[in-house]
Design an enzyme around this catalytic site. Structure first.
Site, PDB file in Angstrom:
ATOM      1  N   ASP A 203       1.031  -1.248  -0.026  1.00  0.00           N
ATOM      2  CA  ASP A 203       0.027   0.034  -0.010  1.00  0.00           C
ATOM      3  C   ASP A 203       0.982   1.183   0.078  1.00  0.00           C
ATOM      4  O   ASP A 203       1.706   1.435   0.802  1.00  0.00           O
ATOM      5  CB  ASP A 203      -0.702  -0.062   1.371  1.00  0.00           C
ATOM      6  N   GLU A 245       1.137  -0.192  -5.088  1.00  0.00           N
ATOM      7  CA  GLU A 245       0.238   0.620  -5.223  1.00  0.00           C
ATOM      8  C   GLU A 245       0.926   2.104  -5.467  1.00  0.00           C
ATOM      9  O   GLU A 245       1.305   2.594  -4.565  1.00  0.00           O
ATOM     10  CB  GLU A 245      -0.878   1.010  -4.146  1.00  0.00           C
TER      11      GLU A 245
END
Length: 541
Positions: A203, A245
Site C-alpha cells: 500500500d 500501489e
C-alpha cells in the site's frame, strides 16, 4: 495455467476480496476468514487464480484496517492466526494463491509504537515516526484526502510537536530513515511469508521517505528501500508476488519496476482505468490511445495490473482537469457520489446497469496488457449504497442468495446494510439466481476468464493498438509466439463498421475465440462489423 512458474502472475486473474463483506461464519454480523474458506470453491469455479485480501490486522477500523494497530495478528472480527493459516492451506489445495495487504507507509495512532512515540521526545520509539516543531516543512507536498484533511501535519499536545501523515490524521507516517524501523518491517514480512502467503499488495509505496525541497513522492530513498526489501524477500521466498500501489502517471510509475528484478514485479496501471469509462461515455477511443501512447515499455519480467473498480473511490487523480470535469458530469451527477478526487460507485451502477457496457469494459480489462483484477461482487453486477459514509458505499455484504441477509450472515445486525433497492437489491442480484440462469453475468464472466486463459497472448503477449479511421472502434492486438488475438470493441451505441490493415497476417483465418466460428480472412482491408457496445475476440491463424 502453470502456477509453478515464477511469473505465474502473467497468466493469472486476481480477485479482490473484502473479508468483512464476504461471508460471516459465526453469526456476529462480520465476515471472517472461516467464511472465506466456505466460498473458496465458488472462487475456484469462477476461474480466478489468486485472492487479494484487504487488511486483516488488528485495527480501530477508522480506515477499514489500513490504520494498522498490530502487524503480527488478525483482527478479532476476522478470526485468529490459525484461521488464516487454514485459509492459506485450503486455498493452496485448490490451486489458489493468497495475497495479503501490507501497509508500509503508516500505522494507526492507536498502535503501541505511536503511543510510545508521542509519550515523550526522548522515548526510544520517538524516531519511528516523523516529528517536527513546525508545520511549515514539506510545503510542496500535496494533500491526498482533500475532503477530510487540511494539512499533512497534526499538532500533538503531549510533546508540543507536529507529526507527519500523508493520509488521515489518525494514520501517522512511519520514519523509514530509522534503521530499527526498517529492520522491523522485514520481520513483519517474514512473519507472513512463514504463514504461507504467496505475496503482498503493498500500500501507498511512493510516500515512504520525506526530503525537504521535494514533493515527497517517488524520491530516490524510497526506491532504494524498496530494492532493499525486495532483495530480502527474494532471499526468503524467491518469486513472491509483490504488487505496488503507485497512483502516478506512467512515466513516474515505471521506475518502481527497477531493472526488472530488483524492485516491484507488478504495478497498477492507474491512469488507464478512468479513461476506459471516458471512452465509453464519449463513444470514441482517443483517451485510451493517448494514455497507452504515453505508457513506456516495461521490463520483460514485469507486469502491469489493470482493474475497473476496487475498494477505494474511482480515482481521478491521474487525469486532466478537463477529463475530471467530464467524468464527474457523466458518472457522478449527485454530490454524494463524489469523494476526495474521485467517484464512490461500483461498476454496474456507473454503467447504468447496461449489461452490454459491463461486458464491454470487462472485455477491455481482459485484453489490455497486464494482469486483471475483479472486485468482489462485480462478477454478478452488485450495486452500491452512496448513503453510507466514506468509501463504504462499495463495501456492502456479498449477495449470495435471496434469503434474509442475502446468505451473508445469520446475525440480527450486520456491519453494513445489504443492498435492497429495486435495481441492485439482493432479491434480484445474487449468486444463487445467476448460478441457475445460464445467460447470467456470472456464467458469462466464468466463460470470459476461461477463454482468456486459453490464450497466452492475453497476459504474456506483445500489445498493440491498431489504427483505424473509425474512432468508435478500439482494436487491441496481443501476440505471443504462435498465439495471436485481436480484440475489437465498439465504444458507441450505434452499429459500426471498421476496416483494418491485417496484411501481415494475409490469408490467415479470423476465428471467434468463444464460438470457434471463422468470421473472416485477414487481408490489407479486413472489414468487420460490430453491434452497439459489442466486442469480438478473434484468434488469428
Amino acid at each position: 495455467m502453470s502456477q509453478d512458474k515464477k511469473d505465474w502472475y502473467k497468466d493469472a486473474v486476481l480477485y479482490e476480496l473484502y473479508v468483512r463483506a464476504y461471508r460471516d461464519s459465526n453469526g456476529d454480523g462480520h465476515g471472517d476468514l472461516l467464511g472465506v474458506i466456505e466460498k473458496l470453491d465458488y472462487l475456484k469455479d469462477l476461474g480466478v487464480d489468486a485472492i487479494w485480501l484487504l487488511p486483516l490486522m488488528p485495527s480501530p477500523l477508522k480506515d477499514d484496517g489500513y490504520d494498522v494497530a498490530d502487524f503480527y495478528n488478525i483482527h478479532k472480527d476476522y478470526g485468529q492466526l490459525a484461521d488464516f493459516k487454514l485459509l492459506v492451506d485450503e486455498a493452496h489445495k485448490r490451486g489458489l494463491k493468497i495475497i495479503a495487504e501490507l501497509v508500509l507507509n503508516h500505522t494507526s495512532d492507536e498502535h503501541p509504537w505511536f503511543i510510545e512515540s508521542r509519550s515523550s521526545k526522548d522515548n526510544p520509539k520517538r524516531d519511528w515516526y516523523v516529528w517536527s516543531d513546525s508545520d511549515k516543512k514539506h510545503a510542496d507536498t500535496r494533500i491526498i484526502f482533500t475532503d477530510s484533511e487540511t494539512s499533512n501535519w497534526t499538532y500533538d499536545e503531549t510533546t508540543g510537536e507536529y507529526y507527519w501523515h500523508r493520509f488521515f490524521s489518525h494514520q501517522p507516517d512511519l520514519n523509514y530513515d530509522n534503521p530499527e524501523l526498517r529492520a522491523e518491517v522485514k520481520k513483519i514480512v517474514k512473519h507472513w511469508l512463514d504463514l504461507g502467503v504467496d505475496g503482498f499488495r503493498m500500500d501507498a509505496i511512493p510516500y515512504l521517505f520525506e526530503r525537504e525541497g521535494t514533493n515527497n513522492e517517488n524520491i530516490k530513498e524510497t526506491h532504494d528501500y524498496l530494492k532493499e526489501l525486495r532483495s530480502y524477500i527474494d532471499e526468503i521466498k524467491p518469486g513472491t508476488f509483490l504488487l505496488g500501489e503507485v497512483n502516478q502517471w506512467p512515466e513516474d510509475t515505471i521506475p518502481y519496476f527497477g531493472n526488472g528484478h530488483d524492485e516491484m514485479p507488478l504495478l497498477f496501471h492507474f491512469p488507464i482505468m478512468p479513461r476506459l469509462y471516458k471512452a465509453v461515455a464519449e463513444g470514441k477511443r482517443g483517451s485510451i490511445d493517448w494514455i497507452m501512447a504515453r505508457t513506456p515499455a516495461i521490463p520483460e519480467s514485469c507486469q502491469w495490473v489493470v482493474f475497473l473498480r476496487n475498494h477505494d473511490e474511482l480515482t481521478l487523480e491521474m487525469v486532466t482537469e478537463e477529463e475530471r470535469a467530464f467524468m464527474y458530469d457523466h458518472y457522478a451527477p449527485e454530490p454524494r457520489m463524489k469523494i476526495n478526487v474521485g467517484i464512490r460507485r461500483r461498476l454496474a451502477p456507473l454503467l447504468g446497469n447496461d449489461t452490454r457496457k459491463i461486458k464491454l469494459l470487462n472485455s477491455m480489462l481482459m485484453t489490455l496488457p497486464g494482469t486483471p483484477i475483479i472486485y468482489y461482487g462485480d462478477e454478478i453486477g452488485m450495486g452500491d449504497n452512496i448513503w453510507l459514509p466514506d468509501r463504504n458505499s462499495v463495501r456492502t455484504p456479498m449477495q449470495w442468495n435471496d434469503s434474509p441477509n442475502t446468505g451473508f450472515s445469520e446475525a440480527d445486525s450486520l456491519y453494513a446494510p445489504v443492498i435492497a433497492d429495486d435495481d441492485f437489491g439482493f432479491k434480484k442480484v445474487n449468486v444463487a439466481a445467476q448460478e441457475a440462469d445460464p445467460d447470467s453475468l456470472l456464467h458469462w464472466m466464468r466463460q470470459l476468464i476461461k477463454v482468456r486463459k486459453e490464450h497466452s497472448a492475453l497476459g504474456r503477449g506483445q500489445f498493440e493498438i491498431l489504427l483505424s479511421e473509425n474512432q468508435a472502434v478500439l482494436p487491441f492486438l496481443n501476440s505471443h509466439e504462435q498465439d495471436v488475438v485481436l480484440a475489437l470493441h465498439n465504444l458507441s451505441d450505434k452499429r459500426q463498421k471498421v476496416n483494418l490493415d491485417l496484411s501481415r497476417f494475409a490469408a490467415q483465418s479470423l476465428s471467434d475465440c468463444f464460438s470457434g466460428e471463422q468470421l473472416a480472412t485477414a487481408s490489407q482491408q479486413t472489414g468487420l462489423e460490430l453491434k452497439p457496445y459489442e466486442f469480438i475476440w478473434l484468434s488469428i491463424g
